[in-house]
Design a protein around this motif. Structure first.
Motif, PDB file in Angstrom:
ATOM      1  N   PRO A 198       0.830  -1.215   0.000  1.00  0.00           N
ATOM      2  CA  PRO A 198       0.000   0.000   0.000  1.00  0.00           C
ATOM      3  C   PRO A 198       0.857   1.255   0.000  1.00  0.00           C
ATOM      4  O   PRO A 198       1.975   1.268   0.524  1.00  0.00           O
ATOM      5  CB  PRO A 198      -0.818  -0.137   1.295  1.00  0.00           C
ATOM      6  N   ALA A 199       0.286   2.297  -0.574  1.00  0.00           N
ATOM      7  CA  ALA A 199       1.087   3.514  -0.765  1.00  0.00           C
ATOM      8  C   ALA A 199       1.199   4.349   0.495  1.00  0.00           C
ATOM      9  O   ALA A 199       2.144   5.139   0.638  1.00  0.00           O
ATOM     10  CB  ALA A 199       0.476   4.350  -1.889  1.00  0.00           C
ATOM     11  N   ALA A 200       0.243   4.254   1.422  1.00  0.00           N
ATOM     12  CA  ALA A 200       0.238   5.119   2.604  1.00  0.00           C
ATOM     13  C   ALA A 200       1.318   4.708   3.586  1.00  0.00           C
ATOM     14  O   ALA A 200       1.552   3.519   3.807  1.00  0.00           O
ATOM     15  CB  ALA A 200      -1.134   5.056   3.279  1.00  0.00           C
ATOM     16  N   PRO A 201       2.002   5.694   4.209  1.00  0.00           N
ATOM     17  CA  PRO A 201       3.029   5.362   5.208  1.00  0.00           C
ATOM     18  C   PRO A 201       2.381   5.057   6.549  1.00  0.00           C
ATOM     19  O   PRO A 201       1.228   5.431   6.805  1.00  0.00           O
ATOM     20  CB  PRO A 201       3.872   6.638   5.256  1.00  0.00           C
ATOM     21  N   PRO A 202       3.114   4.354   7.434  1.00  0.00           N
ATOM     22  CA  PRO A 202       2.587   4.137   8.787  1.00  0.00           C
ATOM     23  C   PRO A 202       2.422   5.491   9.499  1.00  0.00           C
ATOM     24  O   PRO A 202       3.222   6.409   9.272  1.00  0.00           O
ATOM     25  CB  PRO A 202       3.648   3.268   9.454  1.00  0.00           C
TER      26      PRO A 202
END
Length: 709
Positions: A286-290
């Motif tokens: 997935p593209a979103a960071p933690p």
């Protein structure tokens, strides 16, 4: 673009890296063993794990959960991820419980260290730092094996030191401190002060071992002086430092250096490989960071579990490439091939032996150029001398004509006529005796009258030139009879001169497979023995020859033009120069034409078959049928006798062009069944040492082709 650039550096021996999800192979798989060292170094680190799978539960090949789990945990970075997450969960749980707040803080600090180490994975995108990570990992393996050797010395020295210095230490923690910890610190220079007794101080230790913060004091006497043998502890300390600080540490440095050089040679390939791995890994995540990635996971959970929507994945594997893709792949392979060959050539040029060979080759080229220049100058001088001689000949003819004209008009007398001495060439030309090559027809054989018969101790009866013809009476002529034993007895004529044995021979005709007809016509028979048509030789019998009468032979004269380096024909005295194929057997000191006596019923001589491979014999017979006959008749050979002689047919096989297909095939099929025989192309010159009358055959052949001799 980075993924494509990295993929273009991958070898086509591992196509699954190019076109789709990669499969796991064991390290000993033969496919991996074919890869270069640089790629195998990367495969050790990134062949499995999340670079192989987009997630732990993604199973496109139907391996099963256990297999996918084993593949997932076979990657080092995945192990580090799981370890960090578990420690973080444990620390977070401890932080929620008031009684374990401080242990939770310690655990979270350890998790922070692991997460920081996990950040090194992103450095693989860097061309400088990426290969260094592999170097560090491989050096950690070297350190692991080094610790086994170091532990042996640390434990052996620590136990001996503790036993000698301290008596009955009951505290387990201080025992391990004295044996392991203090011995380990000694390597880095922290030597205990009490080990030699010089800096012994009771304030730094506990006499009875009751102080938990001080080590127990060494054994001492009533004067509070140490009683342990100081000389022994000092010797042990010196030996320990010698082997650990000098030997083992330098061994570790050497191991590090080898690992660094092994990886550093392939830095560029490793970096592109790692960059491709990293981009492919993050492309499947997935593209979103933690921590915003939780929303992505929640979205995936709703789609896959609640809504049961199947995953849409692009099918990357291809069974057949398009034309443009195949052309791009072929051009890439061609580029890599040329790059590899250029790299190999550069390495060979840097080799000292190759440099010496290059210098020797250049020297040979310079020598050939100097020889060619000398030959050209010599040819130019000879050409000028020939022109000058012709001019002098014309001048001499003109002067002779003037003298005859003046004398015819009454000027001068016979006594006053000057003596004109024309050149030899002009004189021969005027009288019709132009100098020609020597003919093969000799009046009297010479070699056949050598006193000592070859390969034997038999001496011929001396025959002067005037007594050679049979027509001339020679009453005292009494030659000895000699016939040599031959291995092939069945194919030879009788050894003795008995009438009963000789009566079965049919002379001047075909006698079975043996041709007893002479090229010189019918020969005379005396006492059932044939007479040599060229006259007496001083020896009766058949000598070392096979048959009484003519022994037929075949001598192919294979020639080509001698050429310069530029491909032009080499000339001398305005005439083209030839090269002839000659053979030298290990039992002979002379070079000879590739021919010899014909076996009964055979069309090629045995000596020729020995230097030609069997598959080329029919083609060579075709060449002989198309060749020009140079000579056919009697051969003045030292093996000839009064009753046996050699007659040959010399056929010229000439190649006008060095690119002739038949000549190239001939060169490739030379050196057949007799590897000890020497075969070469010899420059034709009157000074070359050839066997028997082969030189005369070659001279006649040069006259036929108009070449220099």
């Amino acid at each position: 673009q980075g993924e494509k650039a990295a993929a273009h550096e991958l070898p086509d021996t591992y196509p699954c890296l190019l076109h789709g999800p990669r499969r796991h192979f064991p390290p000993e798989h033969p496919l991996l063993l074919q890869l270069p060292l640089a790629f195998r170094l990367c495969l050790d680190d990134r062949l499995s794990g999340d670079a192989i799978l987009a997630g732990l539960f993604y199973d496109p090949d139907g391996f099963g959960l256990l297999k996918m789990a084993s593949l997932y945990f076979s990657d080092f970075w995945n192990k580090l991820d799981v370890c960090a997450i578990l420690i973080f969960i444990a620390g977070l749980t401890c932080r929620w419980i008031p009684s374990t707040l401080y242990p939770g803080r310690i655990i979270l600090s350890l998790a922070f260290i692991i997460f920081c180490l996990r950040l090194m994975h992103i450095f693989t995108v860097s061309k400088t730092l990426g290969p260094k990570i592999i170097i560090v990992k491989r050096m950690m393996k070297d350190v692991f094996f080094f610790l086994f050797l170091l532990a042996v010395w640390v434990v052996s020295f620590g136990v001996a030191k503790q036993a000698i210095l301290i008596h009955n230490e009951e505290r387990v923690d201080w025992i391990f401190r004295g044996v392991i910890y203090h011995s380990y610190l000694t390597i880095f220079g922290q030597i205990p002060s009490y080990i030699d007794g010089v800096n012994f101080n009771l304030d730094q230790c506990s006499p009875n071992g009751t102080d938990p913060y001080k080590p127990k004091c060494p054994e001492s006497n009533k004067d509070k002086r140490p009683v342990f043998p100081e000389w022994l502890t000092v010797i042990l300390l010196c030996l320990y430092l010698l082997f650990t600080n000098i030997l083992l540490l330098n061994l570790l440095i050497a191991m590090f250096n080898y690992t660094f050089q092994q990886v550093q040679e392939h830095t560029d390939q490793i970096w592109k490989f790692q960059r491709h791995d990293l981009i492919e890994e993050y492309h499947g995540r997935p593209a979103a960071p933690p921590p915003f990635i939780l929303f992505n996971h929640l979205q995936l959970f709703v789609k896959r579990v609640l809504l049961r929507q199947p995953a849409k994945r692009h099918k990357q594997l291809k069974e057949k490439l398009e034309k443009n893709e195949e052309a791009a792949l072929l051009s890439w392979e061609m580029y890599l091939k040329e790059n590899y060959l250029q790299h190999q050539q550069c390495q060979e040029k840097q080799n000292m032996e190759q440099k010496i060979r290059d210098v020797a080759q250049r020297v040979d080229v310079l020598v050939e150029l100097l020889d060619l220049d000398r030959v050209k100058r010599t040819g130019l001088v000879e050409q000028r001398l020939t022109g000058l001689e012709e001019q002098m000949s014309q001048t001499a003819k003109t002067l002779a004509w003037i003298v005859r004209a003046l004398r015819g008009n009454g000027f001068g007398s016979e006594e006053d006529v000057p003596t004109m001495v024309p050149s030899k060439a002009l004189e021969l030309k005027e009288y019709g005796l132009e100098e020609k090559p020597e003919e093969m027809t000799v009046l009297y054989h010479v070699s056949a009258r050598n006193l000592l018969y070859p390969s034997s101790s038999t001496v011929r009866f001396p025959v002067p030139d005037e007594k050679v013809p049979w027509e001339v009476e020679f009453q005292i002529y009494d030659p000895p009879f000699y016939t040599a034993d031959r291995k092939e007895v069945a194919a030879c004529d009788p050894l003795s001169d008995s009438l009963e044995a000789l009566s079965k021979i049919n002379y001047n005709a075909m006698d079975g497979l043996i041709n007893r007809q002479s090229f010189h016509g019918t020969y005379a028979i005396q006492n059932r023995l044939p007479l040599n048509p060229m006259g007496r030789t001083g020896l009766r019998g058949r000598g070392s020859l096979r048959c009484f009468g003519p022994n037929h032979a075949l001598h192919p004269i294979v020639t080509r033009w001698r050429r310069n380096m530029d491909g032009s024909i080499y000339r001398k005295s305005l005439k083209k120069m030839l090269e002839v194929l000659v053979v030298k057997s290990p039992l002979s000191d002379h070079w000879a034409l590739p021919g010899g006596s014909l076996e009964p019923g055979e069309s090629l001589p045995l000596k020729l078959k020995r230097v030609l491979r069997r598959e080329f014999w029919p083609q060579f017979q075709n060449l002989l049928s198309q060749g020009a006959e140079v000579y056919k008749g009697y051969v003045d050979d030292p093996r000839n006798t009064d009753n046996a002689w050699i007659e040959t047919v010399a056929i010229n096989v000439h190649f006008e062009d060095n690119n002739d297909v038949q000549m190239k095939r001939l060169n490739s099929f030379l050196q057949g069944s007799d590897p000890e025989a020497c075969v070469r192309w010899q420059l034709v010159d009157k000074r070359i040492p050839l066997y028997a009358n082969h030189k005369e055959l070659l001279q006649k052949n040069t006259a036929l082709l108009g070449a220099y001799y």
